[in-house]
Design a protein around this motif. Structure first.
Motif, PDB file in Angstrom:
ATOM      1  N   LEU A  10     -31.541  35.360  17.970  1.00 13.46           N
ATOM      2  CA  LEU A  10     -30.873  35.912  16.776  1.00 13.46           C
ATOM      3  C   LEU A  10     -31.480  35.339  15.497  1.00 13.46           C
ATOM      4  CD1 LEU A  10     -27.103  35.963  17.815  1.00 13.46           C
ATOM      5  CD2 LEU A  10     -28.650  37.908  17.571  1.00 13.46           C
ATOM      6  N   VAL A  61     -27.396  41.964  18.236  1.00 13.11           N
ATOM      7  CA  VAL A  61     -26.323  41.033  17.863  1.00 13.11           C
ATOM      8  C   VAL A  61     -25.024  41.434  18.554  1.00 13.11           C
ATOM      9  CG1 VAL A  61     -24.862  40.273  15.958  1.00 13.11           C
ATOM     10  CG2 VAL A  61     -27.328  40.322  15.679  1.00 13.11           C
ATOM     11  N   ARG A  64     -29.148  44.744  14.818  1.00 10.86           N
ATOM     12  CA  ARG A  64     -27.683  44.897  14.817  1.00 10.86           C
ATOM     13  C   ARG A  64     -27.172  45.174  16.230  1.00 10.86           C
ATOM     14  NH1 ARG A  64     -24.343  49.268  14.478  1.00 10.86           N
ATOM     15  NH2 ARG A  64     -26.133  50.662  14.213  1.00 10.86           N
TER      16      ARG A  64
END
Length: 218
Positions: free
Chosen positions: A23, A176, A173
């Motif tokens: 990340l 995540v 995104r």
């Protein structure tokens, strides 16, 4: 049981470390992409400013053959604005191939500035000023064409980079969401396995206790 719990905790910690590192990598990459986009927007703005200042000088030169010519002081101010704009453009790039183009742009701007100043030099004869004005107009048209092509080139790069950055941001995104969603899943799995292991151990202990009460010593 203790060994299994340690193994499960180790797997969970490794997953958390790998997921966190990934990340961070994605966030840094997205940040770098958007910083580059900001720089390209800045470059585009500087070149558009240079184009406007160049066109202002051209307009000043064209006005000299009309009934309402631009004042020499105003022409000089516009020339200074143009030269300052090109200096800002050349001062914000470091790549060699870009510097070569910008040095050529600087050379063309210097020639245009010199011709424009010569066209406004009242100490020169009318014929020399007229010849200098004609030459300056030709140089100005060539310069505006070059700046216009550079702006179009920058816009194309900016458009491609923007689409690429938005795609990467969307992928990040999704990743995540997957990583964050996987956290509770692994915690639940860890709890289930730990409870199952604990239950099995307790079952074995209860069975052994019943056997002892029944007189079985083996």
């Amino acid at each position: 049981m203790k060994k299994k719990i340690i193994i499960l905790l180790s797997v969970a910690c490794i997953f958390a470390l790998v997921g966190g590192a990934y990340l961070l990598f994605e966030i840094n990459k997205i940040d770098s992409n958007f910083r580059h986009l900001v720089m390209l927007h800045k470059v585009e703005g500087l070149r558009e400013s240079l184009l406007l200042s160049t066109q202002s000088v051209e307009s000043d030169l064209f006005s000299q053959s009309t009934m309402f010519p631009e004042a020499p002081d105003n022409v000089e101010n516009d020339v200074k604005t143009m030269t300052n704009a090109v200096q800002v453009c050349t001062g914000c790039h470091h790549e060699e191939n870009v510097l070569v183009r910008l040095k050529d742009l600087q050379h063309k701007t210097d020639r245009f500035s010199a011709a424009a100043r010569m066209a406004m030099d009242k100490s020169s004869s009318t014929s020399r000023r007229r010849a200098a004005r004609d030459r300056a107009i030709l140089l100005g048209q060539s310069l505006t064409d070059k700046i216009g092509s550079m702006i179009i080139f920058t816009k194309e790069i900016l458009h491609r980079r923007t689409r690429h950055s938005l795609r990467e941001a969307n992928h990040a995104r999704i990743l995540v969401i997957l990583v964050v969603s996987a956290g509770p899943f692994f915690l639940a799995l860890f709890g289930i396995l730990a409870a199952r292991s604990f239950t099995q151990q307790m079952t074995k202990l209860l069975d052994a206790t019943k056997k002892l009460k029944g007189g079985e010593l083996n």
